[in-house]
Design a protein around this motif. Structure first.
Motif, PDB file in Angstrom:
ATOM      1  N   ILE A 264     -11.174  -4.336  -0.428  1.00 52.60           N
ATOM      2  CA  ILE A 264     -10.589  -3.181  -1.114  1.00 52.60           C
ATOM      3  C   ILE A 264      -9.479  -2.592  -0.250  1.00 52.60           C
ATOM      4  O   ILE A 264      -8.382  -2.278  -0.728  1.00 52.60           O
ATOM      5  N   GLN A 265      -9.761  -2.452   1.033  1.00 50.54           N
ATOM      6  CA  GLN A 265      -8.807  -1.853   1.965  1.00 50.54           C
ATOM      7  C   GLN A 265      -7.603  -2.757   2.216  1.00 50.54           C
ATOM      8  O   GLN A 265      -6.509  -2.277   2.532  1.00 50.54           O
ATOM      9  N   GLU A 266      -7.805  -4.059   2.073  1.00 52.77           N
ATOM     10  CA  GLU A 266      -6.737  -5.015   2.367  1.00 52.77           C
ATOM     11  C   GLU A 266      -5.866  -5.343   1.162  1.00 52.77           C
ATOM     12  O   GLU A 266      -4.855  -6.047   1.299  1.00 52.77           O
ATOM     13  N   ALA A 267      -6.240  -4.844  -0.012  1.00 51.48           N
ATOM     14  CA  ALA A 267      -5.495  -5.153  -1.234  1.00 51.48           C
ATOM     15  C   ALA A 267      -4.052  -4.661  -1.129  1.00 51.48           C
ATOM     16  O   ALA A 267      -3.773  -3.615  -0.540  1.00 51.48           O
ATOM     17  N   LYS A 268      -3.125  -5.424  -1.707  1.00 52.16           N
ATOM     18  CA  LYS A 268      -1.698  -5.114  -1.599  1.00 52.16           C
ATOM     19  C   LYS A 268      -1.193  -4.191  -2.706  1.00 52.16           C
ATOM     20  O   LYS A 268      -0.239  -3.455  -2.527  1.00 52.16           O
ATOM     21  N   THR A 269      -1.814  -4.255  -3.875  1.00 55.22           N
ATOM     22  CA  THR A 269      -1.362  -3.444  -5.002  1.00 55.22           C
ATOM     23  C   THR A 269      -2.501  -2.570  -5.500  1.00 55.22           C
ATOM     24  O   THR A 269      -3.682  -2.816  -5.197  1.00 55.22           O
ATOM     25  N   GLN A 270      -2.131  -1.562  -6.297  1.00 59.02           N
ATOM     26  CA  GLN A 270      -3.150  -0.679  -6.858  1.00 59.02           C
ATOM     27  C   GLN A 270      -4.117  -1.454  -7.746  1.00 59.02           C
ATOM     28  O   GLN A 270      -5.329  -1.221  -7.712  1.00 59.02           O
ATOM     29  N   ILE A 299     -18.581   1.942   5.123  1.00 60.18           N
ATOM     30  CA  ILE A 299     -18.558   1.462   3.736  1.00 60.18           C
ATOM     31  C   ILE A 299     -18.757   2.682   2.849  1.00 60.18           C
ATOM     32  O   ILE A 299     -19.807   3.333   2.899  1.00 60.18           O
ATOM     33  N   ARG A 300     -17.745   3.016   2.055  1.00 54.92           N
ATOM     34  CA  ARG A 300     -17.770   4.254   1.281  1.00 54.92           C
ATOM     35  C   ARG A 300     -17.693   3.975  -0.222  1.00 54.92           C
ATOM     36  O   ARG A 300     -16.634   3.639  -0.743  1.00 54.92           O
ATOM     37  N   TYR A 301     -18.854   4.112  -0.871  1.00 50.58           N
ATOM     38  CA  TYR A 301     -18.874   3.980  -2.327  1.00 50.58           C
ATOM     39  C   TYR A 301     -18.043   5.094  -2.958  1.00 50.58           C
ATOM     40  O   TYR A 301     -17.499   4.918  -4.056  1.00 50.58           O
ATOM     41  N   VAL A 302     -17.944   6.229  -2.267  1.00 51.31           N
ATOM     42  CA  VAL A 302     -17.098   7.336  -2.729  1.00 51.31           C
ATOM     43  C   VAL A 302     -15.672   6.843  -2.954  1.00 51.31           C
ATOM     44  O   VAL A 302     -15.042   7.143  -3.972  1.00 51.31           O
ATOM     45  N   ASP A 303     -15.148   6.073  -2.002  1.00 44.92           N
ATOM     46  CA  ASP A 303     -13.784   5.549  -2.119  1.00 44.92           C
ATOM     47  C   ASP A 303     -13.669   4.540  -3.249  1.00 44.92           C
ATOM     48  O   ASP A 303     -12.694   4.533  -4.007  1.00 44.92           O
ATOM     49  N   ALA A 304     -14.661   3.658  -3.346  1.00 44.83           N
ATOM     50  CA  ALA A 304     -14.617   2.622  -4.388  1.00 44.83           C
ATOM     51  C   ALA A 304     -14.526   3.248  -5.776  1.00 44.83           C
ATOM     52  O   ALA A 304     -13.722   2.814  -6.621  1.00 44.83           O
ATOM     53  N   TYR A 305     -15.315   4.295  -6.017  1.00 48.17           N
ATOM     54  CA  TYR A 305     -15.341   4.886  -7.350  1.00 48.17           C
ATOM     55  C   TYR A 305     -14.084   5.690  -7.667  1.00 48.17           C
ATOM     56  O   TYR A 305     -13.611   5.676  -8.807  1.00 48.17           O
TER      57      TYR A 305
END
Length: 648
Positions: A264-270, A299-305
């Motif tokens: 998730i953190q390494e993804a290049k685009t939204q 590891i933050r599920y808060v960020d994922a959601y």
């Protein structure tokens, strides 16, 4: 040394194994019943009659518990009954130890050397597994990494005392040999003697030779090699064995979960980021059992959601938004979802109007309602109430007044007319419902507290005129509503804010191309409002500033300038259009390179300054608290203070 340890052990056992109430010098903490057990509803009593803070008006406590060999936390609110403050608490299953830190108004009370701690008993009378271990660790956070720092440092103990409590734990529950390993290893390592380290290595070797060890036991050994001894060779050997013997076990799963979260953190685009977040929460549904690993590895599920919520709402994929956010957890994930996916696009950036945002807001509020209705504790309703005003505003703009009333009333129950924005929404709901009597009372109560919007002030005047068929006497009516204490407090605040400092001055063009020099304004009282097009609080303050401008529109000795600063490009066209569309009679000065603002000491905005007739800075205030009427009154009072000085 052994005699000293023995004496300490006898003393502590006398206090805690018999469950005597913990007593500090300045306050008393006790538990009813005296010997609490799992499942009991207990009364926590905080008696401060003899404490210097005996007249405290509020008491709360942070509860730290040791449950199933994990640290857990809760917040408790106490109520005053007779001479003591009392709270009820249901002791959860496998809770072995509780510790309280009290907050009495501004006083933080940790219980001193004895602490406010209780060990919990099981049905058989023995203390719950982990109680003695938790008690030893609670007072050695400087030795065992990961133990919360919640007790007074006066209660801290030595390595030897920690090992003593480890021993007592094993006497009651010898099967907890691996549960106590990390604490015991931390104490031996902290001692640092050759003998202590040899004992630790011998214990580890013996444990590794135990036949048929499960993954949990090997993970306990790994925790020591990694976290205590920091032995990279033995850590690598242990990890290899765990991977070999438990290919689908917790360790391998946790490591894969960590790797997938990093995608998730390494993804290049939204879009890639959102897809990775969806994959992550689909593959690894949130469980509290994983929380320790999640926290240790960020590891933050808060960020994922919130990433999922923002992306799906921005691309208008309501079905995907529903699929994920209707089941979002942990609970606090909804705080970021509500802010980033609802408040920001609707309120702050105005990217979505009320009709567009409504279906997404419903999903969030339904999830908050679920938590409020199905879980006990103030924390599970806190987010509901803090977002109720926002949802009510969205419903009002969709003219769904009856539904909006539920949320507006909820918001008002917590703000008690002390928030102008909540008041504005509430009166719009009442107006939409046609509840004229309730509307009048709400308008008056808001005005008394000086928490009215310009819409509310206009509505008050219209109501008065409709009732009296004239506006004659309206000024006297408003004065009769004024809260004398509020007015006095505002005057005192302004007097306290009065300064006398150099002002750097400026030479700036306004939105119509006219050059304005501060040096030419000597002899005038000048009110400056520093703002930017991207600053939501700056714009939110404009209705109040408009009230202030209108109060002095016929006073040629008082001038207002709104200095547009901290922009990334020339905003002249935007500024001119924005002021015209919103009917703001403001003269805007364009500080395109922000040099004038920086010279004046402006950083955070909105920032308001008042310059005296001699060109010196007399008032300087950052921020906006949300009430148009209060802001207008404050600016008016500042100007009047300076006018009074001139008359002297």
């Amino acid at each position: 040394m052994s005699k000293i340890i023995k004496k300490v052990g006898v003393l502590v056992l006398a206090i805690f194994c018999f469950q005597a109430a913990a007593v500090a010098q300045k306050a008393t903490f006790s538990v009813i019943p005296k010997y609490p057990k799992e499942g009991d509803t207990i009364q926590l009593v905080y008696d401060i009659r003899n404490a210097p803070w005996k007249d405290a008006t509020s008491v709360s406590a942070n509860l730290t518990g040791y449950q199933d060999f994990q640290w857990v936390y809760d917040d408790l609110v106490f109520e005053k009954k007779d001479s003591a403050w009392i709270a009820s608490y249901v002791v959860p299953d496998k809770m072995s130890l509780v510790n309280l830190v009290f907050q009495a108004d501004t006083i933080r009370d940790q219980g001193g050397e004895i602490t406010y701690s209780y060990l919990i008993s099981g049905d058989g009378g023995r203390q719950v597994p982990g109680a003695k271990l938790g008690w030893g660790m609670l007072r050695t956070p400087h030795i065992v990494r990961g133990v919360p720092y919640v007790v007074d440092s006066a209660s801290y103990k030595t390595d030897e005392v920690l090992l003593m409590w480890v021993k007592y734990e094993l006497q009651d529950y010898p099967e907890n040999r691996f549960k106590v390993l990390y604490a015991a290893a931390s104490a031996l390592k902290h001692m640092g003697t050759t003998d202590a380290l040899q004992k630790l290595n011998n214990e580890l070797a013996a444990l590794e030779d135990v036949p048929d060890l499960g993954e949990e036991e090997w993970l306990a050994i790994l925790q020591v090699y990694e976290g205590v001894l920091q032995d990279s060779v033995k850590s690598a050997e242990t990890i290899a064995r765990i991977r070999r013997d438990f290919p689908e076990g917790k360790y391998v799963t946790d490591q894969q979960r960590l790797a997938d979260f990093k995608k998730i953190q390494e993804a290049k685009t939204q879009e890639e980021c959102a897809r990775a977040a969806m994959y992550f929460v689909d593959k690894y549904p949130y469980t509290e059992a994983d929380e320790a690993f999640n926290e240790a590895h960020r590891i933050r599920y808060v960020d994922a959601y919130w990433i999922i919520a923002v992306h799906t709402s921005m691309v208008r994929d309501l079905e995907a938004f529903k699929r994920y956010i209707s089941k979002a957890e942990p609970y606090m994930a909804l705080a970021n979802v509500a802010y980033r996916a609802i408040y920001v696009p609707f309120e702050a950036q105005q990217l979505m109007d009320a009709a567009e945002i409504l279906p997404y807001a419903r999903v969030v509020m339904d999830r908050l309602n679920y938590y409020k209705e199905n879980f006990e504790g103030e924390e599970y309703s806190r987010l509901y109430y803090s977002n109720a005003a926002l949802f009510a505003k969205i419903l009002v703009q969709n003219k769904l007044y009856d539904e909006a009333f539920v949320y507006a009333a909820a918001a008002q129950s917590t703000s008690s007319y002390e928030d102008a924005d909540v008041n504005d929404t509430y009166v719009r709901v009442l107006e939409g419902q046609g509840k004229l009597q309730e509307l009048r009372l709400a308008l008056e109560e808001s005005y008394k507290r000086n928490q009215s919007s310009t819409y509310m002030l206009d509505l008050m005047e219209k109501q008065y005129e409709a009732q009296h068929r004239s506006t004659a006497g309206y000024a006297a009516y408003l004065n009769s509503l004024k809260d004398a204490d509020k007015s006095a407090a505002l005057k005192e605040k302004v007097q306290q804010a009065l300064i006398d400092e150099d002002f750097a001055g400026f030479e700036l063009y306004d939105q119509y191309g006219k050059l304005v020099r501060s040096a030419d304004l000597r002899g005038k009282i000048v009110v400056l409002d520093y703002w930017a097009s991207w600053c939501a609080p700056c714009k939110a303050a404009f209705p109040g500033m408009k009230l202030a401008v209108e109060r002095f529109q016929d006073d040629e000795d008082v001038l207002f300038f709104f200095i547009d600063t901290q922009e990334r490009k020339d905003m002249k066209e935007y500024v001119t259009k924005y002021m015209e569309e919103n009917n703001y009679p403001f003269t805007v000065l364009l500080d395109t390179d922000s040099k004038a603002s920086k010279a004046a000491g402006v950083s955070a905005i909105p920032h308001k300054m008042v310059i005296g007739t001699d060109g010196r800075l007399r008032f300087s205030e950052v921020g906006y608290m949300g009430s148009a009427s209060e802001l207008a009154d404050e600016i008016t009072e500042m100007v009047n203070v300076l006018k009074a000085e001139i008359k002297k």
